[in-house]
Design a protein around this motif. Structure first.
Motif, PDB file in Angstrom:
ATOM      1  N   ASN A   1    -114.570  -8.885 -18.430  1.00 25.71           N
ATOM      2  CA  ASN A   1    -115.447 -10.859 -18.795  1.00 25.71           C
ATOM      3  C   ASN A   1    -114.292 -11.978 -19.822  1.00 25.71           C
ATOM      4  O   ASN A   1    -114.717 -12.848 -19.363  1.00 25.71           O
ATOM      5  CB  ASN A   1    -116.731 -10.575 -19.401  1.00 25.71           C
ATOM      6  CG  ASN A   1    -117.465  -9.832 -18.157  1.00 25.71           C
ATOM      7  OD1 ASN A   1    -117.203  -9.607 -17.326  1.00 25.71           O
ATOM      8  ND2 ASN A   1    -118.106  -8.753 -19.149  1.00 25.71           N
ATOM      9  N   GLU A   2    -114.181 -10.938 -20.876  1.00 20.86           N
ATOM     10  CA  GLU A   2    -112.752 -12.050 -21.609  1.00 20.86           C
ATOM     11  C   GLU A   2    -112.249 -12.435 -20.736  1.00 20.86           C
ATOM     12  O   GLU A   2    -111.433 -14.038 -20.684  1.00 20.86           O
ATOM     13  CB  GLU A   2    -112.365 -11.519 -22.813  1.00 20.86           C
ATOM     14  CG  GLU A   2    -113.296 -11.064 -23.737  1.00 20.86           C
ATOM     15  CD  GLU A   2    -112.943 -10.228 -25.059  1.00 20.86           C
ATOM     16  OE1 GLU A   2    -111.469  -9.794 -24.581  1.00 20.86           O
ATOM     17  OE2 GLU A   2    -113.795  -9.814 -26.153  1.00 20.86           O
ATOM     18  N   TYR A   3    -110.468 -12.087 -20.048  1.00 25.25           N
ATOM     19  CA  TYR A   3    -110.058 -12.422 -18.864  1.00 25.25           C
ATOM     20  C   TYR A   3    -110.897 -13.525 -18.046  1.00 25.25           C
ATOM     21  O   TYR A   3    -109.920 -13.958 -16.865  1.00 25.25           O
ATOM     22  CB  TYR A   3    -109.055 -11.535 -18.837  1.00 25.25           C
ATOM     23  CG  TYR A   3    -108.414 -10.822 -19.837  1.00 25.25           C
ATOM     24  CD1 TYR A   3    -107.163 -11.322 -20.263  1.00 25.25           C
ATOM     25  CD2 TYR A   3    -108.803  -9.881 -21.389  1.00 25.25           C
ATOM     26  CE1 TYR A   3    -106.290 -11.142 -20.785  1.00 25.25           C
ATOM     27  CE2 TYR A   3    -107.428  -9.594 -21.350  1.00 25.25           C
ATOM     28  CZ  TYR A   3    -106.482  -9.846 -21.823  1.00 25.25           C
ATOM     29  OH  TYR A   3    -105.731  -9.916 -23.115  1.00 25.25           O
ATOM     30  N   LEU A   4    -111.493 -13.178 -17.437  1.00 28.69           N
ATOM     31  CA  LEU A   4    -112.644 -13.732 -16.482  1.00 28.69           C
ATOM     32  C   LEU A   4    -112.353 -15.186 -16.478  1.00 28.69           C
ATOM     33  O   LEU A   4    -112.508 -15.503 -16.436  1.00 28.69           O
ATOM     34  CB  LEU A   4    -114.134 -12.844 -15.801  1.00 28.69           C
ATOM     35  CG  LEU A   4    -113.621 -11.617 -14.869  1.00 28.69           C
ATOM     36  CD1 LEU A   4    -114.653 -11.089 -14.385  1.00 28.69           C
ATOM     37  CD2 LEU A   4    -112.597 -12.313 -13.726  1.00 28.69           C
ATOM     38  N   SER A   5    -113.418 -14.184 -17.994  1.00 29.52           N
ATOM     39  CA  SER A   5    -113.523 -16.173 -18.380  1.00 29.52           C
ATOM     40  C   SER A   5    -111.746 -17.251 -17.990  1.00 29.52           C
ATOM     41  O   SER A   5    -112.539 -18.369 -18.185  1.00 29.52           O
ATOM     42  CB  SER A   5    -113.884 -16.523 -20.072  1.00 29.52           C
ATOM     43  OG  SER A   5    -112.853 -16.201 -21.107  1.00 29.52           O
ATOM     44  N   ILE A   6    -111.209 -16.716 -18.665  1.00 31.10           N
ATOM     45  CA  ILE A   6    -110.014 -17.325 -18.854  1.00 31.10           C
ATOM     46  C   ILE A   6    -109.203 -17.887 -17.467  1.00 31.10           C
ATOM     47  O   ILE A   6    -109.249 -18.955 -17.199  1.00 31.10           O
ATOM     48  CB  ILE A   6    -108.801 -17.260 -19.456  1.00 31.10           C
ATOM     49  CG1 ILE A   6    -108.740 -16.156 -20.618  1.00 31.10           C
ATOM     50  CG2 ILE A   6    -107.237 -16.910 -19.147  1.00 31.10           C
ATOM     51  CD1 ILE A   6    -108.056 -15.141 -21.836  1.00 31.10           C
ATOM     52  N   PHE A   7    -109.297 -16.787 -16.747  1.00 33.20           N
ATOM     53  CA  PHE A   7    -108.880 -17.458 -15.145  1.00 33.20           C
ATOM     54  C   PHE A   7    -110.371 -18.244 -14.373  1.00 33.20           C
ATOM     55  O   PHE A   7    -109.881 -19.443 -14.239  1.00 33.20           O
ATOM     56  CB  PHE A   7    -109.616 -15.852 -14.474  1.00 33.20           C
ATOM     57  CG  PHE A   7    -109.726 -15.919 -12.744  1.00 33.20           C
ATOM     58  CD1 PHE A   7    -108.179 -16.450 -12.114  1.00 33.20           C
ATOM     59  CD2 PHE A   7    -110.820 -15.703 -11.754  1.00 33.20           C
ATOM     60  CE1 PHE A   7    -108.474 -16.381 -11.097  1.00 33.20           C
ATOM     61  CE2 PHE A   7    -110.556 -15.927 -10.508  1.00 33.20           C
ATOM     62  CZ  PHE A   7    -109.604 -16.663 -10.136  1.00 33.20           C
ATOM     63  N   TYR A   8    -111.579 -18.280 -14.570  1.00 32.56           N
ATOM     64  CA  TYR A   8    -112.457 -19.335 -14.888  1.00 32.56           C
ATOM     65  C   TYR A   8    -112.151 -20.477 -14.784  1.00 32.56           C
ATOM     66  O   TYR A   8    -112.334 -21.597 -14.051  1.00 32.56           O
ATOM     67  CB  TYR A   8    -113.692 -18.727 -14.779  1.00 32.56           C
ATOM     68  CG  TYR A   8    -114.519 -17.763 -14.188  1.00 32.56           C
ATOM     69  CD1 TYR A   8    -114.186 -17.225 -13.032  1.00 32.56           C
ATOM     70  CD2 TYR A   8    -115.754 -17.179 -14.839  1.00 32.56           C
ATOM     71  CE1 TYR A   8    -114.422 -15.784 -12.882  1.00 32.56           C
ATOM     72  CE2 TYR A   8    -116.564 -15.921 -14.589  1.00 32.56           C
ATOM     73  CZ  TYR A   8    -115.572 -15.526 -13.711  1.00 32.56           C
ATOM     74  OH  TYR A   8    -116.024 -14.139 -12.969  1.00 32.56           O
ATOM     75  N   LYS A   9    -110.845 -20.667 -15.638  1.00 32.42           N
ATOM     76  CA  LYS A   9    -111.166 -22.023 -16.269  1.00 32.42           C
ATOM     77  C   LYS A   9    -110.204 -22.457 -15.255  1.00 32.42           C
ATOM     78  O   LYS A   9    -110.835 -23.910 -15.257  1.00 32.42           O
ATOM     79  CB  LYS A   9    -110.255 -21.888 -17.616  1.00 32.42           C
ATOM     80  CG  LYS A   9    -111.084 -21.044 -18.462  1.00 32.42           C
ATOM     81  CD  LYS A   9    -110.498 -21.334 -19.885  1.00 32.42           C
ATOM     82  CE  LYS A   9    -110.558 -21.347 -21.418  1.00 32.42           C
ATOM     83  NZ  LYS A   9    -110.400 -21.131 -22.856  1.00 32.42           N
ATOM     84  N   LEU A  10    -109.928 -22.140 -14.426  1.00 28.79           N
ATOM     85  CA  LEU A  10    -108.658 -22.696 -13.312  1.00 28.79           C
ATOM     86  C   LEU A  10    -109.448 -23.665 -12.529  1.00 28.79           C
ATOM     87  O   LEU A  10    -109.315 -25.207 -12.467  1.00 28.79           O
ATOM     88  CB  LEU A  10    -108.389 -21.556 -12.402  1.00 28.79           C
ATOM     89  CG  LEU A  10    -107.785 -21.940 -11.005  1.00 28.79           C
ATOM     90  CD1 LEU A  10    -106.362 -22.753 -11.109  1.00 28.79           C
ATOM     91  CD2 LEU A  10    -107.614 -21.003 -10.201  1.00 28.79           C
TER      92      LEU A  10
ATOM     93  N   LEU B   1    -108.424  -5.893 -12.587  1.00 25.50           N
ATOM     94  CA  LEU B   1    -108.194  -7.242 -12.324  1.00 25.50           C
ATOM     95  C   LEU B   1    -106.907  -7.865 -12.444  1.00 25.50           C
ATOM     96  O   LEU B   1    -107.121  -8.596 -11.429  1.00 25.50           O
ATOM     97  CB  LEU B   1    -108.789  -8.028 -13.816  1.00 25.50           C
ATOM     98  CG  LEU B   1    -109.243 -10.016 -13.597  1.00 25.50           C
ATOM     99  CD1 LEU B   1    -109.854  -9.889 -12.870  1.00 25.50           C
ATOM    100  CD2 LEU B   1    -109.793 -10.378 -15.339  1.00 25.50           C
ATOM    101  N   ALA B   2    -106.247  -7.003 -12.633  1.00 26.35           N
ATOM    102  CA  ALA B   2    -104.269  -7.421 -12.327  1.00 26.35           C
ATOM    103  C   ALA B   2    -104.048  -7.788 -11.045  1.00 26.35           C
ATOM    104  O   ALA B   2    -103.052  -8.613 -11.214  1.00 26.35           O
ATOM    105  CB  ALA B   2    -103.511  -7.353 -13.726  1.00 26.35           C
TER     106      ALA B   2
END
Length: 272
Positions: free
Chosen positions: A170-179, A206-207
């Motif tokens: 979820n931490e990395y998904l939040s970075i992705f969602y910023k797109l 996820l990667a």
């Protein structure tokens, strides 16, 4: 094939075309903005499936056309859209992620925006399946390594492991969602490049999804940020889904026994 013209209470006309394939309506009173959403709702009548095709104007916030048909194939979709709007009016359209839509929309002349909400649903679904497999393998290995552990203990440990993994994902998904929060198309491209550079740090499952399924077609998800489409093209097809839910809620679909009955209900709901 014959034409039925029905007069509504606002002294405007709606036209429905009864054919061997289904019922068709097109809003001839509205000038199409060039920005559309397209979706299909499944309807079951007397143990048979039908498909409600909807073309919706994103700027005017009104339906352009509707068709209730026995088919949901590419030919039906293409013919429905081409017959409902002029070829010169096609600017951009948003749909869900159904395979085959890309080719159809390109042939019609649309910039095709894929719904970002459906993308996130797709990612989460794939991650859930991956996590199920990881948990299954973890429990199997734990049982082999520690045969004295009870099933309850094994389940508890695997649950804790998965929960910790979810937190990281979820931490990395939040970075992705910023797109999808970027203000310009250029900023979105910069973020894509940033994600590619940092991909090695992402959780493996996820990667893997981003590398194999998102990066090869990422431009389909950021058309809405292009200067010519800004403020006109939606990044999701929420507008049309809200319209579908308001005109034919799931709880009401089972009430009808004929195509004409359900079509008339949709037309009444559409007109308020």
């Amino acid at each position: 094939m014959f034409l039925i013209t029905l007069k509504c209470h606002m002294k405007r006309y709606r036209k429905s075309l009864l054919t061997f394939d289904g019922l068709y309506y097109v809003n001839t009173d509205m000038k199409f903005s060039g920005y559309a959403a397209y979706d299909v709702q499944w309807i079951r009548i007397e143990r048979k499936w039908y498909y409600r095709h909807i073309l919706f104007d994103l700027i005017n916030r009104m339906p352009i056309a509707e068709l209730i048909n026995e088919k949901e194939d590419s030919a039906t979709t293409k013919n429905f859209i081409k017959n409902s709007i002029k070829a010169t009016e096609s600017i951009a359209i948003v749909t869900d992620l159904k395979p085959g839509y890309d080719k159809i929309m390109r042939e019609i002349g649309f910039d095709h925006q894929h719904c970002t909400f459906h993308l996130l649903l797709n990612i989460n679904e794939e991650l859930r399946e991956e996590l199920k497999q990881i948990r299954k393998e973890y429990e199997s290995n734990l049982k082999k390594q520690n045969p004295k552990l009870s099933e309850t203990q094994i389940k508890k440990q695997s649950k804790n492991m998965i929960n910790n993994y979810k937190i990281e994902i979820n931490e990395y998904l939040s970075i992705f969602y910023k797109l999808f929060k970027k203000e310009t198309y250029e900023k979105a491209i910069e973020h894509i490049n940033f994600l590619k550079e940092k991909l090695i740090n992402f959780p493996p499952i996820l990667a893997k999804y981003l590398k194999k399924k998102f990066f090869p077609e990422y431009k389909k998800y950021i058309h809405f940020l292009k200067k010519r489409h800004k403020g006109k093209l939606d990044c999701t097809n929420n507008q049309i889904e809200n319209y579908i839910g308001n005109t034919m809620p799931k709880a009401h679909k089972k009430k009808f026994r004929t195509l004409e009955g359900i079509f008339n209900q949709i037309m009444h709901q559409k007109d308020g």
